[in-house]
Design an enzyme around this catalytic site. Structure first.
Site: not given
Ligand code: PMP
Length: 311
Positions: A158
């Protein structure tokens, strides 16, 4: 809702939010060399408790992202959770909350690189509601932007700089009147949304893109895969998805910490299924909201209580 946040974890301690400030010369501000997390905590009125959803999984991912960026940080998922618990107790929130941990290159220096720089962690939490307005019927378009590739900027981290890609995608979709966009990889298969993972349902089978499709390895995606198989008895296929498969899908949805579970009912002027939220998404939304709020004993290990006893 209270305004919040009043505090932040910054430079090794919890300080008033006004004191959590960095220099304009901070490395990450220029080169996107940071990484972040997004965690939700849900207020349960009956239990009078704030439950953080899967925080250790989120902190583990933050530290994996830090590893990609060659960071050297003195934290473990457990020590990050201790900081978060202290922070939330100090804020004393009694409402749904969004938590933002951020690891960054704190050196105030010009020069593009990852090595020989100081690394730091900051964290704050604020009251938070929904992320996408039309949760039961989002209108979506295919973005003209492509998803960043693992060999350019790894989407499984991220990484702050990678979110310029997400911002380009989201703004084009929003300014064109859509709730969200689906993003294709360089090879033309579906990756995910701008900040959420993607699923569709065809003939009773749920299908989602693999982690090699330049997606963030979503914690909600993992949760949903488990709930689909374990609770709803629906098989999940993890495989590349063609763009036009979505046009003929029975149901489609986004999932993520921010969006939670959002039904996609229209895509590029075509109705998904009947054009209203389908039964699988409906059941998943009910189940998901009950679980995150700490109402289902079987999944209680995913809920970390802020005020009550730690088990
Ligand atoms: N894809 C992206 C690009 C994101 O930013 C997020 C949000 N964190 C997600 C998927 C979903 O991830 P998570 O379920 O871990 O929040």
């Amino acid at each position: 809702m209270s305004a919040g946040p009043s505090y932040a974890y910054f430079e090794g301690k919890i300080v008033p939010i006004e004191e959590a400030k960095v220099s304009v010369m901070t490395h990450t501000l220029h080169y996107g060399t940071g990484a972040f997390g997004g965690i939700r905590a849900y207020w349960n009125d009956q239990a009078e408790e704030l439950y953080i959803f899967r925080p250790l999984d989120h902190f583990k991912r933050v530290l994996n992202s830090a590893k990609l960026l060659l960071m050297d940080l003195p934290y473990t998922p457990e020590s990050m959770l201790d900081i978060l618990l202290e922070l939330l107790r100090k804020e004393n929130y009694r409402e749904d909350t969004y938590i933002r941990p951020l690891v960054y290159k704190s050196t105030t220096q010009i020069g593009v690189r990852l090595h020989d720089l100081d690394d730091a962690l900051t964290m704050f939490a604020l009251p938070f509601g929904s992320y996408i307005p039309n949760e039961e019927g989002a209108k979506v378009t295919f973005s003209s932007w492509r998803r960043i590739d693992d060999n350019a900027i790894p989407a499984r981290g991220k990484i702050t700089g990678a979110y310029a890609n997400s911002a380009l995608i989201k703004t084009d979709a929003a300014l064109s009147g859509y709730d969200e966009a689906l993003v294709l990889n360089q090879d033309g298969h579906i990756s995910e949304g701008s900040a959420e993972n993607f699923f569709m349902v065809r003939d009773g089978v749920a299908i989602t893109s693999p982690i090699t499709a330049n997606i963030l390895e979503g914690i909600t995606r993992r949760t949903i895969i488990q709930l689909l198989t374990e609770k709803l008895g629906i098989d999940v296929e993890v495989r590349p998805i063609d763009r036009t498969e979505v046009f003929v899908a029975d149901e489609a949805f986004f999932c993520g910490t921010g969006v939670q579970v959002v039904a996609i009912t229209e895509i590029d002027h075509r109705l998904v299924g009947s054009g209203t939220m389908g039964p699988v998404v409906g059941q998943l939304r009910d189940l998901y909201f009950n679980i995150v709020r700490g109402n289902i004993d079987h999944y209680r290990s995913w809920n970390v209580p802020v005020y009550g006893p730690q088990v």
